[in-house]
Design a protein around this motif. Structure first.
Motif, PDB file in Angstrom:
ATOM      1  N   LEU A 248      41.704  35.692  26.439  1.00  0.00           N
ATOM      2  CA  LEU A 248      41.796  36.535  27.626  1.00  0.00           C
ATOM      3  C   LEU A 248      40.504  36.556  28.440  1.00  0.00           C
ATOM      4  N   MET A 249      39.348  36.656  27.799  1.00  0.00           N
ATOM      5  CA  MET A 249      38.076  36.723  28.527  1.00  0.00           C
ATOM      6  C   MET A 249      37.801  35.442  29.317  1.00  0.00           C
ATOM      7  N   GLN A 250      38.377  34.325  28.913  1.00  0.00           N
ATOM      8  CA  GLN A 250      38.149  33.068  29.607  1.00  0.00           C
ATOM      9  C   GLN A 250      39.023  32.900  30.846  1.00  0.00           C
ATOM     10  N   THR A 251      39.951  33.830  31.089  1.00  0.00           N
ATOM     11  CA  THR A 251      40.815  33.718  32.264  1.00  0.00           C
ATOM     12  C   THR A 251      40.282  34.504  33.458  1.00  0.00           C
ATOM     13  N   ARG A 252      39.215  35.262  33.288  1.00  0.00           N
ATOM     14  CA  ARG A 252      38.705  36.073  34.393  1.00  0.00           C
ATOM     15  C   ARG A 252      37.917  35.205  35.377  1.00  0.00           C
ATOM     16  N   SER A 253      37.836  35.642  36.625  1.00  0.00           N
ATOM     17  CA  SER A 253      37.184  34.845  37.661  1.00  0.00           C
ATOM     18  C   SER A 253      35.687  34.684  37.428  1.00  0.00           C
ATOM     19  N   GLY A 254      35.061  35.590  36.698  1.00  0.00           N
ATOM     20  CA  GLY A 254      33.635  35.497  36.416  1.00  0.00           C
ATOM     21  C   GLY A 254      33.288  34.576  35.264  1.00  0.00           C
ATOM     22  N   ALA A 255      34.296  34.062  34.556  1.00  0.00           N
ATOM     23  CA  ALA A 255      34.030  33.153  33.442  1.00  0.00           C
ATOM     24  C   ALA A 255      33.461  31.851  33.984  1.00  0.00           C
ATOM     25  N   ARG A 256      32.511  31.269  33.249  1.00  0.00           N
ATOM     26  CA  ARG A 256      31.945  29.991  33.671  1.00  0.00           C
ATOM     27  C   ARG A 256      31.627  29.138  32.467  1.00  0.00           C
ATOM     28  N   ARG A 257      31.669  27.833  32.681  1.00  0.00           N
ATOM     29  CA  ARG A 257      31.313  26.868  31.652  1.00  0.00           C
ATOM     30  C   ARG A 257      30.784  25.623  32.326  1.00  0.00           C
ATOM     31  N   ASP A 258      30.335  24.661  31.560  1.00  0.00           N
ATOM     32  CA  ASP A 258      29.781  23.441  32.136  1.00  0.00           C
ATOM     33  C   ASP A 258      30.556  22.220  31.655  1.00  0.00           C
ATOM     34  N   SER A 259      30.499  21.170  32.451  1.00  0.00           N
ATOM     35  CA  SER A 259      31.123  19.902  32.091  1.00  0.00           C
ATOM     36  C   SER A 259      30.520  18.790  32.940  1.00  0.00           C
ATOM     37  N   LEU A 260      30.603  17.586  32.434  1.00  0.00           N
ATOM     38  CA  LEU A 260      30.131  16.437  33.199  1.00  0.00           C
ATOM     39  C   LEU A 260      31.081  16.203  34.374  1.00  0.00           C
ATOM     40  N   PRO A 261      30.546  15.833  35.542  1.00  0.00           N
ATOM     41  CA  PRO A 261      31.386  15.692  36.737  1.00  0.00           C
ATOM     42  C   PRO A 261      32.473  14.624  36.632  1.00  0.00           C
ATOM     43  N   ASP A 262      32.289  13.621  35.795  1.00  0.00           N
ATOM     44  CA  ASP A 262      33.294  12.559  35.708  1.00  0.00           C
ATOM     45  C   ASP A 262      34.281  12.764  34.560  1.00  0.00           C
ATOM     46  N   TYR A 263      34.259  13.939  33.946  1.00  0.00           N
ATOM     47  CA  TYR A 263      35.169  14.240  32.838  1.00  0.00           C
ATOM     48  C   TYR A 263      36.477  14.804  33.375  1.00  0.00           C
ATOM     49  N   ALA A 264      37.576  14.195  33.019  1.00  0.00           N
ATOM     50  CA  ALA A 264      38.895  14.664  33.449  1.00  0.00           C
ATOM     51  C   ALA A 264      39.582  15.401  32.303  1.00  0.00           C
ATOM     52  N   TYR A 265      40.234  16.512  32.632  1.00  0.00           N
ATOM     53  CA  TYR A 265      40.920  17.322  31.627  1.00  0.00           C
ATOM     54  C   TYR A 265      42.040  18.076  32.325  1.00  0.00           C
ATOM     55  N   PHE A 266      43.171  18.260  31.653  1.00  0.00           N
ATOM     56  CA  PHE A 266      44.333  18.864  32.304  1.00  0.00           C
ATOM     57  C   PHE A 266      44.099  20.299  32.762  1.00  0.00           C
ATOM     58  N   ALA A 267      43.144  21.000  32.185  1.00  0.00           N
ATOM     59  CA  ALA A 267      42.895  22.390  32.565  1.00  0.00           C
ATOM     60  C   ALA A 267      41.756  22.524  33.570  1.00  0.00           C
ATOM     61  N   TYR A 268      41.243  21.403  34.102  1.00  0.00           N
ATOM     62  CA  TYR A 268      40.195  21.426  35.137  1.00  0.00           C
ATOM     63  C   TYR A 268      40.837  21.049  36.468  1.00  0.00           C
ATOM     64  N   GLY A 269      40.471  21.753  37.526  1.00  0.00           N
ATOM     65  CA  GLY A 269      41.038  21.451  38.833  1.00  0.00           C
ATOM     66  C   GLY A 269      40.157  21.963  39.942  1.00  0.00           C
ATOM     67  N   PHE A 270      40.722  22.078  41.121  1.00  0.00           N
ATOM     68  CA  PHE A 270      39.999  22.610  42.270  1.00  0.00           C
ATOM     69  C   PHE A 270      41.000  23.254  43.203  1.00  0.00           C
ATOM     70  N   ARG A 271      40.497  24.054  44.095  1.00  0.00           N
ATOM     71  CA  ARG A 271      41.343  24.749  45.067  1.00  0.00           C
ATOM     72  C   ARG A 271      41.002  24.218  46.451  1.00  0.00           C
ATOM     73  N   ILE A 272      41.998  23.863  47.198  1.00  0.00           N
ATOM     74  CA  ILE A 272      41.804  23.373  48.560  1.00  0.00           C
ATOM     75  C   ILE A 272      41.849  24.570  49.510  1.00  0.00           C
ATOM     76  N   CYS A 273      40.828  24.709  50.329  1.00  0.00           N
ATOM     77  CA  CYS A 273      40.756  25.790  51.311  1.00  0.00           C
ATOM     78  C   CYS A 273      40.618  25.200  52.700  1.00  0.00           C
ATOM     79  N   ALA A 274      41.331  25.755  53.625  1.00  0.00           N
ATOM     80  CA  ALA A 274      41.258  25.295  55.020  1.00  0.00           C
ATOM     81  C   ALA A 274      41.082  26.494  55.934  1.00  0.00           C
ATOM     82  N   PRO A 275      40.225  26.350  56.953  1.00  0.00           N
ATOM     83  CA  PRO A 275      40.060  27.464  57.901  1.00  0.00           C
ATOM     84  C   PRO A 275      41.340  27.660  58.720  1.00  0.00           C
ATOM     85  N   ILE A 276      41.630  28.886  58.995  1.00  0.00           N
ATOM     86  CA  ILE A 276      42.834  29.199  59.782  1.00  0.00           C
ATOM     87  C   ILE A 276      42.438  29.537  61.206  1.00  0.00           C
TER      88      ILE A 276
END
Length: 73
Positions: A45-73
């Motif tokens: 549960l503690m790992q699902t909060r928005s303040g949780a953080r961890r590190d990883s190498l930038p070229d590492y792919a994993y099914f639970a890693y992603g990004f959010r696309i934001c566009a100005p309106i």
């Protein structure tokens, strides 16, 4: 969106220092990037909060890693 996937950020990972910091500087030789927001994948549960953080190498792919696309309106 809490707990959906760990979101990649542009920040380089460094452990938090004790005390207040204003505009902290990243490591001198950045290697790992910060992932924020947590994921459902381990069921902690503690790992699902928005303040949780961890590190990883930038070229590492994993099914639970992603990004959010934001566009100005």
């Amino acid at each position: 969106m809490h707990g959906n996937v760990w979101e990649w950020t542009l920040d380089h990972f460094v452990l938090y220092q004790e005390g207040p910091a204003v505009d902290p500087v990243g490591p001198p030789t950045p290697i790992e990037r910060v992932l924020r927001g947590g994921s459902w994948e381990k069921g902690e549960l503690m790992q699902t909060r928005s303040g949780a953080r961890r590190d990883s190498l930038p070229d590492y792919a994993y099914f639970a890693y992603g990004f959010r696309i934001c566009a100005p309106i």
